[in-house]
Design an enzyme around this catalytic site. Structure first.
Site, PDB file in Angstrom:
ATOM      1  N   VAL A  25     -19.403 -13.599 -22.642  1.00 29.65           N
ATOM      2  CA  VAL A  25     -20.489 -14.417 -22.104  1.00 29.65           C
ATOM      3  C   VAL A  25     -20.096 -15.895 -22.140  1.00 29.65           C
ATOM      4  CG1 VAL A  25     -22.878 -15.157 -22.451  1.00 29.65           C
ATOM      5  CG2 VAL A  25     -22.260 -12.761 -22.787  1.00 29.65           C
ATOM      6  N   THR A 100     -23.655 -10.474 -31.138  1.00 32.82           N
ATOM      7  CA  THR A 100     -24.786  -9.873 -31.865  1.00 32.82           C
ATOM      8  C   THR A 100     -24.511  -8.377 -31.951  1.00 32.82           C
ATOM      9  OG1 THR A 100     -25.992  -9.722 -29.765  1.00 32.82           O
ATOM     10  CG2 THR A 100     -26.514 -11.584 -31.202  1.00 32.82           C
ATOM     11  N   PHE A 188     -27.373 -12.630 -17.402  1.00 37.76           N
ATOM     12  CA  PHE A 188     -27.408 -11.325 -16.733  1.00 37.76           C
ATOM     13  C   PHE A 188     -26.050 -11.044 -16.095  1.00 37.76           C
ATOM     14  CE2 PHE A 188     -31.697 -13.137 -16.737  1.00 37.76           C
ATOM     15  CZ  PHE A 188     -32.379 -12.154 -17.437  1.00 37.76           C
ATOM     16  N   GLU A 191     -19.898  -7.719 -16.501  1.00 36.16           N
ATOM     17  CA  GLU A 191     -18.446  -7.800 -16.627  1.00 36.16           C
ATOM     18  C   GLU A 191     -17.830  -7.333 -15.315  1.00 36.16           C
ATOM     19  OE1 GLU A 191     -16.681  -6.154 -20.171  1.00 36.16           O
ATOM     20  OE2 GLU A 191     -18.403  -6.793 -21.352  1.00 36.16           O
ATOM     21  N   ASN A 244     -31.945  -4.815 -19.437  1.00 35.14           N
ATOM     22  CA  ASN A 244     -30.878  -3.871 -19.780  1.00 35.14           C
ATOM     23  C   ASN A 244     -31.435  -2.474 -20.042  1.00 35.14           C
ATOM     24  OD1 ASN A 244     -28.876  -5.713 -19.422  1.00 35.14           O
ATOM     25  ND2 ASN A 244     -28.198  -5.796 -21.539  1.00 35.14           N
ATOM     26  N   PHE A 285     -27.889   1.188  -9.419  1.00 28.65           N
ATOM     27  CA  PHE A 285     -27.928   1.820 -10.752  1.00 28.65           C
ATOM     28  C   PHE A 285     -28.481   3.242 -10.710  1.00 28.65           C
ATOM     29  CE2 PHE A 285     -26.303  -1.053 -13.991  1.00 28.65           C
ATOM     30  CZ  PHE A 285     -25.911  -2.071 -13.134  1.00 28.65           C
ATOM     31  N   GLY A 289     -23.036  10.175 -13.260  1.00 25.29           N
ATOM     32  CA  GLY A 289     -21.663  10.321 -13.727  1.00 25.29           C
ATOM     33  C   GLY A 289     -21.566  10.606 -15.203  1.00 25.29           C
ATOM     34  N   CYS A 296     -22.939  -3.775 -23.962  1.00 26.35           N
ATOM     35  CA  CYS A 296     -24.333  -4.208 -23.849  1.00 26.35           C
ATOM     36  C   CYS A 296     -25.353  -3.075 -23.850  1.00 26.35           C
ATOM     37  CB  CYS A 296     -24.489  -5.050 -22.595  1.00 26.35           C
ATOM     38  SG  CYS A 296     -23.364  -6.443 -22.594  1.00 26.35           S
TER      39      CYS A 296
HETATM   40  C1  UGA Z   1     -24.885  -5.215 -18.172  1.00 28.19           C
HETATM   41  C2  UGA Z   1     -25.950  -5.749 -17.208  1.00 28.19           C
HETATM   42  O1  UGA Z   1     -25.779  -5.146 -15.923  1.00 28.19           O
HETATM   43  C3  UGA Z   1     -25.858  -7.275 -17.087  1.00 28.19           C
HETATM   44  O2  UGA Z   1     -26.906  -7.753 -16.254  1.00 28.19           O
HETATM   45  C4  UGA Z   1     -25.994  -7.895 -18.482  1.00 28.19           C
HETATM   46  O3  UGA Z   1     -25.858  -9.295 -18.454  1.00 28.19           O
HETATM   47  C5  UGA Z   1     -24.907  -7.320 -19.386  1.00 28.19           C
HETATM   48  O4  UGA Z   1     -25.020  -5.881 -19.433  1.00 28.19           O
HETATM   49  C6  UGA Z   1     -25.095  -7.904 -20.753  1.00 28.19           C
HETATM   50  O5  UGA Z   1     -26.130  -7.637 -21.384  1.00 28.19           O
HETATM   51  O6  UGA Z   1     -24.278  -8.724 -21.175  1.00 28.19           O
HETATM   52  P1  UGA Z   1     -22.261  -4.727 -17.999  1.00 28.19           P
HETATM   53  O7  UGA Z   1     -22.392  -4.124 -19.350  1.00 28.19           O
HETATM   54  O8  UGA Z   1     -21.163  -5.675 -17.729  1.00 28.19           O
HETATM   55  O9  UGA Z   1     -23.613  -5.510 -17.603  1.00 28.19           O
HETATM   56  O10 UGA Z   1     -22.058  -3.539 -16.966  1.00 28.19           O
HETATM   57  P2  UGA Z   1     -22.927  -2.758 -15.858  1.00 28.19           P
HETATM   58  O11 UGA Z   1     -22.347  -3.012 -14.547  1.00 28.19           O
HETATM   59  O12 UGA Z   1     -24.371  -2.996 -16.026  1.00 28.19           O
HETATM   60  O13 UGA Z   1     -22.590  -1.246 -16.250  1.00 28.19           O
HETATM   61  C7  UGA Z   1     -22.907  -0.723 -17.523  1.00 28.19           C
HETATM   62  C8  UGA Z   1     -22.511   0.731 -17.618  1.00 28.19           C
HETATM   63  O14 UGA Z   1     -23.349   1.536 -16.780  1.00 28.19           O
HETATM   64  C9  UGA Z   1     -21.076   1.026 -17.162  1.00 28.19           C
HETATM   65  O15 UGA Z   1     -20.481   1.941 -18.050  1.00 28.19           O
HETATM   66  C10 UGA Z   1     -21.238   1.644 -15.797  1.00 28.19           C
HETATM   67  O16 UGA Z   1     -20.202   2.519 -15.456  1.00 28.19           O
HETATM   68  C11 UGA Z   1     -22.556   2.385 -15.964  1.00 28.19           C
HETATM   69  N1  UGA Z   1     -23.291   2.625 -14.703  1.00 28.19           N
HETATM   70  C12 UGA Z   1     -23.748   1.573 -13.972  1.00 28.19           C
HETATM   71  C13 UGA Z   1     -23.528   3.929 -14.282  1.00 28.19           C
HETATM   72  O17 UGA Z   1     -23.125   4.912 -14.942  1.00 28.19           O
HETATM   73  N2  UGA Z   1     -24.240   4.136 -13.125  1.00 28.19           N
HETATM   74  C14 UGA Z   1     -24.723   3.105 -12.381  1.00 28.19           C
HETATM   75  O18 UGA Z   1     -25.375   3.370 -11.331  1.00 28.19           O
HETATM   76  C15 UGA Z   1     -24.459   1.795 -12.806  1.00 28.19           C
END
Ligand code: UGA
Length: 484
Positions: A25, A100, A188, A191, A244, A285, A289, A296
């Site tokens: 972050v 955190t 928000f 990654e 989240n 989202f 899978g 996070c």
């Molecule tokens: C997430 C949030 O999307 C961000 O908005 C937030 O700022 C961040 O956490 C945080 O709290 O710091 P991130 O963890 O980088 O971001 O990743 P995401 O793209 O949200 O994906 C999270 C997980 O969900 C991944 O393992 C991804 O593969 C999975 N996922 C995502 C699914 O299995 N299906 C989906 O449709 C979307």
């Protein structure tokens, strides 16, 4: 990449900003602010991190980050430092981006936040705005405030931590505690697109208690031209956790439906599209899978459950979300066992180790549990990921013939009895699957991310299974209205 308009308003000529914590972050935030024209101290206790940043080496992979780092070390807008005291003393706005992590009981471990609050207290040499960006449970800002008040008062004569603080400002002996504000400005950033998200956020949330804090933050973010939601402190904090938790809920919901699809012979991707086109639900989202990972979602979900329980608010929905997610790797591994019958002695290619594409982050990555289980059951693994292999080597060291790291997907496929797709990197979609098939001992593919087209894979001669679309049938002929 950064928006051109982002460079229009410059922080030049104003007090510097310090970002405390150079993690996933803090670093993108610091570089984003540097690009907006501010002078930004990037402070962290970790000597190796700061040394690498000073030499221009990005400490983790994030698209577009290396370019910004190189650019703003040269421009002088970004200044990595280990001297946290001096950086705080020399800044007006302090972004708190420290970790955190999760405690054993699921609650957020706020010890780094507390330590930072004390350090700020010891370096309070004039008005400061302390902006909490780390994801924290509601009421943390309140605690930060009390901690700063307490330590600023009791240590006002102590001349700072290690006796070094206040050297950039005046020691306050005998003087009243300078005024400060605490604000909550949750991030928000995703990654893999953190830099892009910094410059093009859907919204900016600021929780504030004073007009000064509001004005400073609005001034900072105005150049981005995005909606700003202004709230009180606890509301801003809860917005982050709720966002989240809601996104995790969508994922677990569609994963539960995915299992139902398999049970009744339906197709989860069509269900996701069929419900997601309703704007009240939305298409994002809903990708079924192997489940969500990363630093996070799993941790924040548990922290929110803990907060709910602490306040006597039942959070059964969130427990269900977590339960579904914990079962995803088992569902996936069951497909692998079903395909291979016996795991012992088999060679298995694993494509994708990062918790999602475009990052080298493997924290809580589903791949870790998958690989651990395969090794436990006596299989040899051939691993490949475009970015995450050096991190993965810390967890599963190379052991030739048992754990092999490969230079490409093709090399990983060599002699494999099955190939598992665990992270949906774009390069896997574009592989020459005939070449992969010819390299494998047995052409079995288990796709944990529904990346590939089942019909094309069957046609290419693979025994192919994926998540929630195993028995996909031809779409029925549509009957147009009025023709019945
Ligand atoms: C997430 C949030 O999307 C961000 O908005 C937030 O700022 C961040 O956490 C945080 O709290 O710091 P991130 O963890 O980088 O971001 O990743 P995401 O793209 O949200 O994906 C999270 C997980 O969900 C991944 O393992 C991804 O593969 C999975 N996922 C995502 C699914 O299995 N299906 C989906 O449709 C979307």
């Amino acid at each position: 990449m950064p928006a051109a308009r982002a460079r229009k308003v410059s922080g030049r000529g104003r007090d510097p900003i310090v970002v405390l914590g150079m993690g996933h972050v803090g670093l993108p935030t610091a570089l984003g602010l540097a690009e907006l024209g501010w002078t930004v101290f990037g402070a962290d206790d970790a000597a190796d991190k700061i040394e690498r940043l000073k030499t221009g080496e990005a400490t983790f992979y994030e698209p577009a980050m290396q370019e910004l780092l190189t650019k703003h070390l040269a421009s002088g807008n970004f200044r990595p430092t280990r001297d946290v005291d001096a950086a705080i003393a020399g800044s007006k706005i302090i972004f708190v981006c420290v970790g955190t992590p999760q405690r054993d009981d699921g609650a957020a471990d706020l010890s780094q936040i507390e330590a930072v609050a004390r350090t700020i207290a010891l370096n309070l040499n004039g008005y400061k705005l302390v902006v909490e960006k780390s994801t924290v449970p509601a009421s943390t800002a309140e605690r930060i405030k009390r901690t700063i008040e307490r330590y600023a008062r009791t240590d006002s004569a102590a001349n700072g931590r290690n006796g070094r603080a206040h050297r950039n400002g005046k020691a306050r002996e005998g003087q009243p505690t300078p005024r400060f504000d605490v604000a909550s400005n949750p991030e928000f950033l995703q990654e893999g697109k953190a830099i892009e998200d910094f410059f093009h956020p859907d919204r900016i949330v600021i929780g504030v208690e004073s007009d000064d804090a509001r004005a400073l933050l609005e001034d900072l973010y105005r150049p981005l031209g995005r909606p700003i939601v202004v709230t009180d402190l606890a509301t801003a904090e809860l917005i982050k956790h709720s966002a989240n938790a809601f996104l995790s809920t969508k994922i677990s919901f569609i994963n539960m439906i995915s299992d139902l699809c398999e049970a009744v012979g339906a197709d989860v991707e069509s269900v996701a599209r069929g419900i997601g086109l309703d704007p009240r639900i939305g298409l994002q989202f809903l990708k079924a899978g192997i489940g969500f990972g990363g630093y996070c979602f799993p941790k924040d979900l548990r922290a929110l459950i803990h907060l709910g329980e602490e306040h006597g608010v039942p959070c059964g929905i969130l427990r269900g979300v977590e339960d579904v997610n914990l079962r995803r790797v088992d569902v996936f591994l069951e497909k692998v066992r079903h395909a291979l019958w016996v795991m012992r002695g088999k060679t298995i290619a694993v494509l994708g180790l990062a918790f999602k594409p475009l990052t080298d982050d493997i924290r809580e990555a589903p791949a870790l549990r998958v690989v651990e289980e395969l090794i436990k059951e006596g299989a040899s693994v051939r691993l490949y990921d475009p970015e995450a292999m050096s991190n993965s080597q810390q967890v599963f060291p190379e052991a030739p013939g048992r754990v092999d790291y490969c230079r490409s997907a093709y090399e990983a496929a060599r002699g494999a009895h099955a190939l598992l797709l665990v992270t949906e990197w774009d390069e896997f979609r574009k592989l020459n699957w005939n070449k992969i098939r010819d390299a494998m001992e047995v052409p079995v593919v288990v796709d944990g991310r529904n990346l590939l087209d089942p019909a094309a894979m069957h046609e290419a001669g693979f025994e192919y299974s994926s998540m929630g679309r195993g028995t996909r049938r031809a779409a029925p002929v549509a009957v147009r209205a009025g023709r019945r």
